[in-house]
Scaffold this active site. Structure first.
Site, short mmCIF file in Angstrom:
data_model
loop_
_atom_site.label_atom_id
_atom_site.label_comp_id
_atom_site.label_asym_id
_atom_site.label_seq_id
_atom_site.Cartn_x
_atom_site.Cartn_y
_atom_site.Cartn_z
N ASN A 14 -1.24 -1.75 -5.17
CA ASN A 14 -2.08 -1.30 -5.97
C ASN A 14 -1.41 -0.58 -7.40
OD1 ASN A 14 -5.06 -1.10 -5.42
ND2 ASN A 14 -4.12 -1.00 -3.27
N ARG A 66 4.70 21.15 8.36
CA ARG A 66 3.66 20.36 7.29
C ARG A 66 3.53 21.25 6.01
NH1 ARG A 66 3.35 15.23 8.20
NH2 ARG A 66 1.40 14.28 7.07
N ASN A 108 -8.74 8.21 -5.35
CA ASN A 108 -8.15 7.61 -4.02
C ASN A 108 -8.83 6.14 -4.00
OD1 ASN A 108 -7.03 6.99 -1.33
ND2 ASN A 108 -9.14 7.44 -0.34
N HIS A 110 -9.97 3.10 -1.48
CA HIS A 110 -10.18 2.88 0.08
C HIS A 110 -10.83 1.52 0.04
CE1 HIS A 110 -10.88 4.07 4.18
NE2 HIS A 110 -11.95 3.43 4.10
N ASP A 151 -12.39 10.95 2.65
CA ASP A 151 -13.22 9.90 2.14
C ASP A 151 -14.55 10.38 1.77
OD1 ASP A 151 -10.92 8.16 2.24
OD2 ASP A 151 -11.53 7.60 4.20
#
Ligand code: GAR
EC number: 2.1.2.2
Length: 208
Positions: A14, A66, A108, A110, A151
């Site tokens: 991509n 994290r 994004n 997906h 998402d």
């Protein structure tokens, strides 16, 4: 000129589609400022190098926790002065601190028609395994803005792709990439770069 930071984890096809679309003029008014990978072995970093684009690896393993990883990622994004963050096969969840720093400025790709086969646990080949297991006849890809869910952000573009008898997850993944992902991700970036997109009430409106 819209400055892009492209985030990757793997092969980077991509990313390649974006670089090619900029070269061919299919995307105008945009430039890839930096490619950031969480994975030092990502072939996407080689693609960036081959194209003369800055590539950076920020691996969670380099950080104590994290939070420190997320801070480093945000620091690199800020340093790049990116206007738009593109998740092009970035298989790391984006924390609220980064979403809030880039409201409707993170997109994004997906590999399904959201809201099917998306959310926690659906990434990469798992998405296509899910589609084949359910026996859908049509799947596809979606480009959406990123919000604090998985998402769940406003949908910018979708493209349908046929599922064929005998498909394996790998064969279906390749068809979805070729027919949908490599088409709609550059298109969405071009629309944003040319100020054709408005988000209102969680929905995207595209001006002709
Ligand atoms: C692509 O199929 C992309 O849609 C998917 O990972 C692959 C990356 O391939 N992303 C997700 O599943 C995000 N949830 P690439 O590295 O060759 O672009």
């Amino acid at each position: 000129m819209l400055k892009l930071a492209v985030l990757v984890s793997g092969g980077g096809t991509n990313l390649q589609a974006i670089l090619d679309a900029i070269d061919s003029g299919a995307i105008t008014n945009a430039k890839v400022e930096v490619v950031i990978s969480n994975n030092p072995g990502a072939y996407a970093l080689t693609r960036a190098k081959n194209h003369g684009v800055k590539g950076v690896c920020i691996s969670p393993r380099q950080y104590r926790d994290r939070e420190a990883f997320h801070e480093a990622l945000l620091g690199e994004l800020r340093a790049s002065q990116a206007d738009l963050v593109v998740l092009a096969g970035f298989l790391v969840a984006i924390p609220p601190s980064i979403v809030e720093a880039y409201p409707n400025r993170i997109v994004n790709i997906h590999p399904s028609l959201i809201p099917s086969f998306c959310g926690v646990g659906y990434y990469g080949l798992k998405v296509h395994e899910g589609a084949l297991q359910r026996g859908v006849k049509v799947t596809g890809a979606t480009v959406h803005f990123v919000d604090t869910g998985t998402d769940t952000g406003p949908i910018i573009l979708q493209k349908a792709v046929e599922v064929k008898e005998g498909d394996t997850p790998e064969i279906l993944q390749r068809r979805v990439m070729e027919q949908a992902e490599w088409v709609i991700l550059p298109q969405a970036i071009d629309l944003i770069a040319n100020d054709k997109i408005t988000v209102k009430d969680g929905k995207v409106w595209i001006r002709a």
